[in-house]
Enzyme design. Structure first.
Site, PDB file in Angstrom:
ATOM      1  N   TRP A   1       2.167   9.633  -5.659  1.00 59.25           N
ATOM      2  CA  TRP A   1       3.402   9.313  -5.436  1.00 59.25           C
ATOM      3  C   TRP A   1       4.226   9.126  -6.789  1.00 59.25           C
ATOM      4  CZ3 TRP A   1       6.721   9.554  -1.288  1.00 59.25           C
ATOM      5  CH2 TRP A   1       7.767   8.827  -1.321  1.00 59.25           C
TER       6      TRP A   1
ATOM      7  N   GLU B   1      13.270   7.571   9.785  1.00 62.88           N
ATOM      8  CA  GLU B   1      12.054   7.930   9.071  1.00 62.88           C
ATOM      9  C   GLU B   1      11.344   9.428   9.530  1.00 62.88           C
ATOM     10  OE1 GLU B   1       9.734   3.965   7.943  1.00 62.88           O
ATOM     11  OE2 GLU B   1      10.050   4.165  10.262  1.00 62.88           O
TER      12      GLU B   1
ATOM     13  N   ASN C   1      -3.674   3.680  -9.716  1.00 61.10           N
ATOM     14  CA  ASN C   1      -2.598   3.495  -8.903  1.00 61.10           C
ATOM     15  C   ASN C   1      -2.077   2.055  -9.515  1.00 61.10           C
ATOM     16  OD1 ASN C   1      -2.852   1.094  -5.843  1.00 61.10           O
ATOM     17  ND2 ASN C   1      -1.162   2.618  -6.450  1.00 61.10           N
ATOM     18  N   GLY C   2      -0.657   2.088  -9.878  1.00 63.02           N
ATOM     19  CA  GLY C   2      -0.107   0.945 -10.404  1.00 63.02           C
ATOM     20  C   GLY C   2       0.961   1.466 -11.427  1.00 63.02           C
TER      21      GLY C   2
ATOM     22  N   ARG D   1      -0.233   6.937   1.227  1.00 64.82           N
ATOM     23  CA  ARG D   1       0.199   6.146  -0.002  1.00 64.82           C
ATOM     24  C   ARG D   1       1.002   7.115  -1.002  1.00 64.82           C
ATOM     25  NH1 ARG D   1      -2.910   1.335  -0.665  1.00 64.82           N
ATOM     26  NH2 ARG D   1      -2.076   1.207  -2.935  1.00 64.82           N
TER      27      ARG D   1
ATOM     28  N   LYS E   1       3.476   4.583   2.996  1.00 66.28           N
ATOM     29  CA  LYS E   1       3.258   3.664   4.069  1.00 66.28           C
ATOM     30  C   LYS E   1       2.965   2.248   3.064  1.00 66.28           C
ATOM     31  CE  LYS E   1       1.175   2.470   7.978  1.00 66.28           C
ATOM     32  NZ  LYS E   1       2.319   2.275   8.777  1.00 66.28           N
TER      33      LYS E   1
ATOM     34  N   GLU F   1      15.270  -1.287  14.476  1.00 64.00           N
ATOM     35  CA  GLU F   1      14.211  -0.907  14.291  1.00 64.00           C
ATOM     36  C   GLU F   1      13.983   0.757  14.895  1.00 64.00           C
ATOM     37  OE1 GLU F   1      11.530  -1.166  12.600  1.00 64.00           O
ATOM     38  OE2 GLU F   1       9.825   0.047  13.421  1.00 64.00           O
TER      39      GLU F   1
ATOM     40  N   HIS G   1      33.991  -3.020  15.072  1.00 56.85           N
ATOM     41  CA  HIS G   1      34.515  -3.417  13.535  1.00 56.85           C
ATOM     42  C   HIS G   1      34.181  -2.418  12.576  1.00 56.85           C
ATOM     43  CE1 HIS G   1      35.541  -7.248  15.283  1.00 56.85           C
ATOM     44  NE2 HIS G   1      34.339  -7.550  15.468  1.00 56.85           N
TER      45      HIS G   1
ATOM     46  N   CYS H   1       0.174   5.057  -5.009  1.00 53.76           N
ATOM     47  CA  CYS H   1      -0.803   6.246  -5.261  1.00 53.76           C
ATOM     48  C   CYS H   1      -2.072   5.858  -4.407  1.00 53.76           C
ATOM     49  CB  CYS H   1      -1.256   6.862  -6.521  1.00 53.76           C
ATOM     50  SG  CYS H   1       0.468   7.236  -7.453  1.00 53.76           S
TER      51      CYS H   1
ATOM     52  N   LYS I   1      13.149   4.019  12.956  1.00 53.61           N
ATOM     53  CA  LYS I   1      11.950   5.070  13.589  1.00 53.61           C
ATOM     54  C   LYS I   1      12.717   6.376  13.188  1.00 53.61           C
ATOM     55  CE  LYS I   1       9.202   3.274  12.909  1.00 53.61           C
ATOM     56  NZ  LYS I   1       9.085   2.070  12.384  1.00 53.61           N
TER      57      LYS I   1
HETATM   58  C1  G6P Z   1       6.951   1.057   3.756  1.00 55.15           C
HETATM   59  C2  G6P Z   1       6.557   1.827   5.003  1.00 55.15           C
HETATM   60  C3  G6P Z   1       7.118   0.969   6.271  1.00 55.15           C
HETATM   61  C4  G6P Z   1       6.748  -0.486   6.335  1.00 55.15           C
HETATM   62  C5  G6P Z   1       7.532  -1.240   4.869  1.00 55.15           C
HETATM   63  C6  G6P Z   1       6.790  -2.597   4.513  1.00 55.15           C
HETATM   64  O1  G6P Z   1       8.268   1.322   3.722  1.00 55.15           O
HETATM   65  O2  G6P Z   1       6.898   3.221   5.021  1.00 55.15           O
HETATM   66  O3  G6P Z   1       6.623   1.543   7.481  1.00 55.15           O
HETATM   67  O4  G6P Z   1       7.595  -1.352   7.143  1.00 55.15           O
HETATM   68  O5  G6P Z   1       6.904  -0.232   3.753  1.00 55.15           O
HETATM   69  O6  G6P Z   1       5.467  -2.398   4.322  1.00 55.15           O
HETATM   70  P1  G6P Z   1       4.323  -3.609   4.851  1.00 55.15           P
HETATM   71  O7  G6P Z   1       3.181  -3.215   4.683  1.00 55.15           O
HETATM   72  O8  G6P Z   1       4.750  -4.627   3.727  1.00 55.15           O
HETATM   73  O9  G6P Z   1       4.510  -4.098   6.251  1.00 55.15           O
END
Ligand code: G6P
Length: 592
Positions: free
Chosen positions: A75, A472, A101-102, A27, A587, A465, A488, A2, A469
């Protein structure tokens, strides 16, 4: 996961809280709420909250008149998104409001006891026990009541407490981040710095176990009952970093910032701090990361093994504590936020085992930087879009730098790579000329159900990656594969028109990539190839060829990921997706 904010000062709190909160939506954003202490004789706490995003809250909330307040963007972890579960939470009397938050792991037990004592607990959250405990312990001193409450909490928390009877905010931190922004007669509190850089760049980072009493003109921090001094730091981020500055979305703004990020990172002095590399006697390495940072870690593994010959493994932060830990001599931790709970918990295990850790993080003062022995700060600036782009590039540049600083790298290769690194920003700028062609590809992908990404060697993580993307931001099912692995299993899924994005680097894997593409084309797939501008071996049967400026093969991931970020962005845009804040994602994942 959060975001929390607090404000105390000489301005109306509500608009400032809303503005800060909007910058913390990365967040979490399934509910939001605000509480303000009214500037009248009553000093009542006025609260508005709902299962809505901050922009809706801003429109719906009545305008409260008060210069002290707290707010929260949620969240959901304990209890689904709903008005009752949204923060701030109140005690029975409405005198105390709390944002948190936590996760309080012993909340059930505390809740049972509070209910027995007659408290009326209305939500399903773990947080609501906190205002009720404060109510129970309050004897005219908010700070004391918060301390007594915190002593009973097990789990992680960053909390801000607002009290009708006292013109101050009290904060406590354990395991979740909390920063205090300082400006003359105003103080700002937030989970993360980008929330408050519109107002101040002077900040104090709290440590686990800290309590703070914050008034308009003072911040008093205590720890174990003693007042302590925490250094005020200046953050080199500016207001524009947290604004879209004319772009439609943060994601595309951040993609376009990448040439600048690389330039800022390869400043002359960046390659001279010999402390920021791997120890000379290191026999084995582990890289710990999650999500996009994990993919950067895979590229790190490749270049460390290629250039230094040190056996390296990359482990998900979320897996580290769920298997037998074979501790390396040293570990590299990659985390944009520096707050990912799984990564931090792996770091704590390694710390206890005496493993030396080097963190690569984008957030000064983050928990990862404090847990590690050395830190490389990536200079990406605040990244707001949930889908990471510029922080990934910054992580790659950090990894190149830390390897190139190692004395075992062959001098010729070092020279070549340093020269090529300096040319990368201009080459990335050239990549933006591909946008019209990428938009055409996006139109194709936007009407597909699945997409496959393939690469080999150092570009295999780029396939992962690129697929991440797309998933996501557009919610299209996408998978990244090592090209040789398609046969495979995934070949079973290839049929007419299925898009396959192939990364054809000019390296030792070039021939085998061309063979893989032939096999893919035989299944009638729609192939979009990323190929070197000098590569004339690309078959005319390939549907689209995106020409990539030439660079050293080991640096090619930097140039290959950018068209894939753009492809994901434009596909999501065509599909009208919530690009900066994709559904179900946050994030910083600050819970395990
Ligand atoms: C979340 C974000 C990702 C990120 C991952 C790791 O899932 O949505 O974009 O890569 O966390 O986050 P960090 O801050 O540890 O790189």
């Amino acid at each position: 996961m959060c975001g929390i904010v607090g404000y105390i000062g000489n301005q109306q709190a509500e608009p400032i809280l809303m503005d800060c909160l909007a910058r913390l939506e990365y967040r979490g954003y399934d509910s939001s709420g605000v509480a303000v202490r009214e500037n009248d004789k009553s000093n009542d706490i006025k609260i508005y909250k709902d299962a809505v995003r901050v922009s809706v809250l801003q429109k719906q909330s009545p305008h409260f008149n008060g210069s002290t307040g707290i707010a929260h963007t949620r969240w959901a972890t304990h209890g689904p998104p709903s008005l009752l579960n949204a923060h701030p939470h109140l005690d029975c009397t409405g005198r105390f409001a709390v944002v948190h938050n936590g996760v309080i792991t012993n909340y059930q037990e505390l809740k049972r006891q509070l209910i027995k004592e007659g408290h009326n607990i209305v939500s399903e959250t773990d947080t609501e026990v906190i205002p009720h405990l404060i109510e129970k312990f309050y004897k005219g001193n908010l700070e004391e009541a918060v301390k007594l409450t915190a002593a009973l909490l097990i789990g992680s928390y960053a909390i801000i407490v607002l009290c009708k009877d006292e013109p101050k905010l009290v904060v406590a931190k354990m395991g979740s981040p909390l920063v205090i922004g300082i400006k003359d007669c105003e103080k700002f509190i937030a989970s993360d710095t980008p929330a408050i850089i519109n107002y101040t760049n002077k900040v104090v980072y709290l440590e686990d176990g800290d309590f703070g009493v914050i008034t308009e003109d003072r911040v008093v921090i205590t720890r174990n009952g003693e007042e302590i001094h925490r250094e005020e730091k200046k953050v080199n981020w500016c207001k524009e970093d947290a604004q879209k500055t004319g772009y439609d979305h943060f994601m595309i703004k951040e993609i376009h910032e990448q040439p600048k990020v690389i330039r800022d990172m390869i400043l002359e002095d960046a390659l001279s701090d010999s402390k920021l590399t791997i120890g000379e006697d290191v026999q084995s390495l582990k890289i710990i990361a999650c999500g996009t940072s994990y993919n950067a870690g895979l590229i790190g593994e490749y270049i460390i093994e290629e250039l230094l010959g040190i056996p390296t493994t990359v482990v998900f932060g979320s897996e580290f504590n769920h298997r037998r830990a074979i501790f390396p001599n040293e570990a590299i931790v990659i985390t944009q936020s520096g707050e990912t709970a799984d990564v931090l918990s792996a770091m704590k295990t390694m710390q206890n085992a005496g493993v030396k850790m080097l963190a690569i993080t984008n957030v000064p003062g983050s928990t990862a930087s404090r847990l590690s022995d050395r830190t490389i700060y990536t200079r990406a600036g605040p990244e707001i879009s949930v889908a990471a782009t510029k922080s990934f590039i910054a992580q790659l540049i950090s990894l190149y730098q830390l390897v190139l600083l190692h004395p075992d790298v062959d001098n010729n290769i070092r020279e070549q790579l340093v020269t090529e690194l300096k040319d990368l920003p201009t080459k990335v700028e050239k990549l933006f000329d591909l946008e019209p062609q990428i938009i055409e590809c996006a139109k194709y992908i936007a009407q597909c159900k699945d997409a496959f990404y393939v690469g080999r060697g150092i570009n295999f993580p780029i396939a992962l990656e690129g697929a991440l993307k797309l998933k996501e931001v557009s919610y299209i099912h996408a998978e990244g594969y090592a090209a040789g692995e398609l046969k495979h299993g995934p070949f079973a899924l290839l049929n007419k028109g299925v898009p396959v994005i192939a990364i054809v680097a000019q390296d030792g894997n070039h021939e085998s990539m061309l063979i893989s593409i032939k096999e893919i084309k035989t299944r009638d797939a729609y192939v979009i190839a990323l190929a070197d501008e000098e590569d004339d071996s690309i078959d005319s049967s390939i549907d689209v060829v995106l020409r990539i400026p030439h660079t050293h093969a080991l640096l090619s991931p930097v140039l290959h990921i950018i068209p894939l970020q753009l492809l994901a962005y434009y596909t999501a845009k065509l599909m009208s997706c919530s690009i900066d804040f994709p559904r179900n994602l946050a994030k910083s994942v600050t819970v395990e």
